[in-house]
Scaffold this motif. Structure first.
Motif, PDB file in Angstrom:
ATOM      1  N   ALA A  55       0.830  -1.213   0.000  1.00  8.80           N
ATOM      2  CA  ALA A  55       0.000   0.000   0.000  1.00  8.80           C
ATOM      3  C   ALA A  55       0.865   1.265   0.000  1.00  8.80           C
ATOM      4  O   ALA A  55       0.657   2.191   0.779  1.00  8.80           O
ATOM      5  CB  ALA A  55      -0.935   0.009   1.205  1.00  8.80           C
ATOM      6  N   LEU A  56       1.821   1.323  -0.918  1.00  4.16           N
ATOM      7  CA  LEU A  56       2.710   2.473  -1.018  1.00  4.16           C
ATOM      8  C   LEU A  56       2.020   3.594  -1.785  1.00  4.16           C
ATOM      9  O   LEU A  56       1.497   3.391  -2.880  1.00  4.16           O
ATOM     10  CB  LEU A  56       4.013   2.079  -1.728  1.00  4.16           C
ATOM     11  CG  LEU A  56       4.905   1.049  -1.018  1.00  4.16           C
ATOM     12  CD1 LEU A  56       6.156   0.806  -1.839  1.00  4.16           C
ATOM     13  CD2 LEU A  56       5.274   1.529   0.385  1.00  4.16           C
ATOM     14  N   GLU A  57       2.017   4.783  -1.204  1.00  6.35           N
ATOM     15  CA  GLU A  57       1.429   5.944  -1.851  1.00  6.35           C
ATOM     16  C   GLU A  57       2.456   6.633  -2.742  1.00  6.35           C
ATOM     17  O   GLU A  57       3.659   6.571  -2.478  1.00  6.35           O
ATOM     18  CB  GLU A  57       0.902   6.914  -0.781  1.00  6.35           C
ATOM     19  CG  GLU A  57      -0.233   6.366   0.068  1.00  6.35           C
ATOM     20  CD  GLU A  57      -1.516   6.132  -0.728  1.00  6.35           C
ATOM     21  OE1 GLU A  57      -1.561   6.479  -1.928  1.00  6.35           O
ATOM     22  OE2 GLU A  57      -2.457   5.584  -0.143  1.00  6.35           O
ATOM     23  N   PRO A  58       2.005   7.268  -3.812  1.00  2.00           N
ATOM     24  CA  PRO A  58       0.600   7.507  -4.166  1.00  2.00           C
ATOM     25  C   PRO A  58      -0.031   6.403  -5.013  1.00  2.00           C
ATOM     26  O   PRO A  58      -1.200   6.509  -5.390  1.00  2.00           O
ATOM     27  CB  PRO A  58       0.678   8.813  -4.952  1.00  2.00           C
ATOM     28  CG  PRO A  58       2.009   8.734  -5.639  1.00  2.00           C
ATOM     29  CD  PRO A  58       2.932   8.047  -4.675  1.00  2.00           C
ATOM     30  N   ILE A  59       0.717   5.325  -5.334  1.00  3.36           N
ATOM     31  CA  ILE A  59       0.182   4.268  -6.187  1.00  3.36           C
ATOM     32  C   ILE A  59      -1.023   3.576  -5.547  1.00  3.36           C
ATOM     33  O   ILE A  59      -1.988   3.219  -6.221  1.00  3.36           O
ATOM     34  CB  ILE A  59       1.269   3.229  -6.518  1.00  3.36           C
ATOM     35  CG1 ILE A  59       2.402   3.871  -7.315  1.00  3.36           C
ATOM     36  CG2 ILE A  59       0.683   2.053  -7.300  1.00  3.36           C
ATOM     37  CD1 ILE A  59       1.973   4.429  -8.648  1.00  3.36           C
ATOM     38  N   ALA A  60      -0.992   3.411  -4.239  1.00  5.20           N
ATOM     39  CA  ALA A  60      -2.050   2.665  -3.557  1.00  5.20           C
ATOM     40  C   ALA A  60      -3.429   3.285  -3.753  1.00  5.20           C
ATOM     41  O   ALA A  60      -4.425   2.580  -3.895  1.00  5.20           O
ATOM     42  CB  ALA A  60      -1.737   2.549  -2.066  1.00  5.20           C
ATOM     43  N   SER A  61      -3.499   4.615  -3.761  1.00  5.19           N
ATOM     44  CA  SER A  61      -4.798   5.278  -3.849  1.00  5.19           C
ATOM     45  C   SER A  61      -5.049   5.940  -5.204  1.00  5.19           C
ATOM     46  O   SER A  61      -6.087   6.574  -5.406  1.00  5.19           O
ATOM     47  CB  SER A  61      -4.921   6.336  -2.747  1.00  5.19           C
ATOM     48  OG  SER A  61      -3.892   7.300  -2.859  1.00  5.19           O
TER      49      SER A  61
END
Length: 207
Positions: free
Chosen positions: A174-180
């Motif tokens: 869940a690494l941002e910003p890819i996760a969201s």
């Protein structure tokens, strides 16, 4: 006449239970045969024989060996369904369709299906081997072969690293910003590199 009606209902119930049992028996037998013989070595006939059913039931319930493998390893993407869609369109946009397909399928369950798959292969060496064969032989390998590209094994492995890596970053770590990020943002970011793996010149990559 009423006697005939009374006899008909139990037969329908029996066939329904038999069908459910047949499907479960095939999945169980498939896990054993795939582990023992690998994806390429396993045959529909061998799996059906071990399950004690007619080989035609594999096509009936799963559409073929790839679909049965998908069920046996709980892979959330059936290549028999997704590959035709990925290949349907301009060749230079195959990667876009691939990323969009995977992200859409995974997002539908909040990434749960992918995370469950990762957990299963992290604890079972046989599952790792089965998944590796499936990815390189059926999923990405099949796509590269359909595209008629050279160095199919290398391209399939590179595609796997990109797509599986994306799944790990988006749904497990869940690494941002890819996760969201929304699906189209992910497609725009990942597809160009994946397109090179699929159809680009890899002459600069040592053999």
């Amino acid at each position: 006449m009423s006697g005939g009606i009374e006899e008909e209902a139990p037969r329908r119930r029996g066939r329904r239970r038999s069908g459910e049992d047949t499907r479960a028996a095939l999945v169980s037998a498939a896990r054993e045969v795939f582990i023992e013989q690998g994806y390429d070595g396993a045959t529909v006939r061998a799996i059906a024989t071990r399950a004690g059913v007619d080989a035609a039931m594999v096509n009936h319930w799963f559409g073929g060996k790839a679909g049965l493998f998908t069920a046996a390893v709980s892979i959330p993407v059936n290549p028999a369904e997704v590959l035709p869609k990925i290949l349907d369109g301009p060749r230079d946009r195959v990667a876009e369709r691939m990323v969009r397909t995977f992200v859409t399928v995974w997002d539908r369950e909040g990434g749960g299906a992918f995370a469950a798959l990762v957990r299963s292969i992290a604890t079972q060496e046989t599952a790792v081997r089965m998944l590796r064969e499936f990815i390189t032989t059926v999923l990405f390998g099949g796509l590269v072969r359909e595209l008629g590209m050279d160095r199919a094994e290398l391209r399939a492995s590179l595609c796997a690293s990109q797509v599986v890596g994306l799944g790990m970053v988006r749904y497990v770590a869940a690494l941002e910003p890819i996760a969201s990020a929304d699906a189209e943002t992910v497609v725009a970011a990942v597809a160009p590199n994946l397109q090179r793996y699929l159809t680009g010149d890899l002459s600069d990559v040592p053999s």
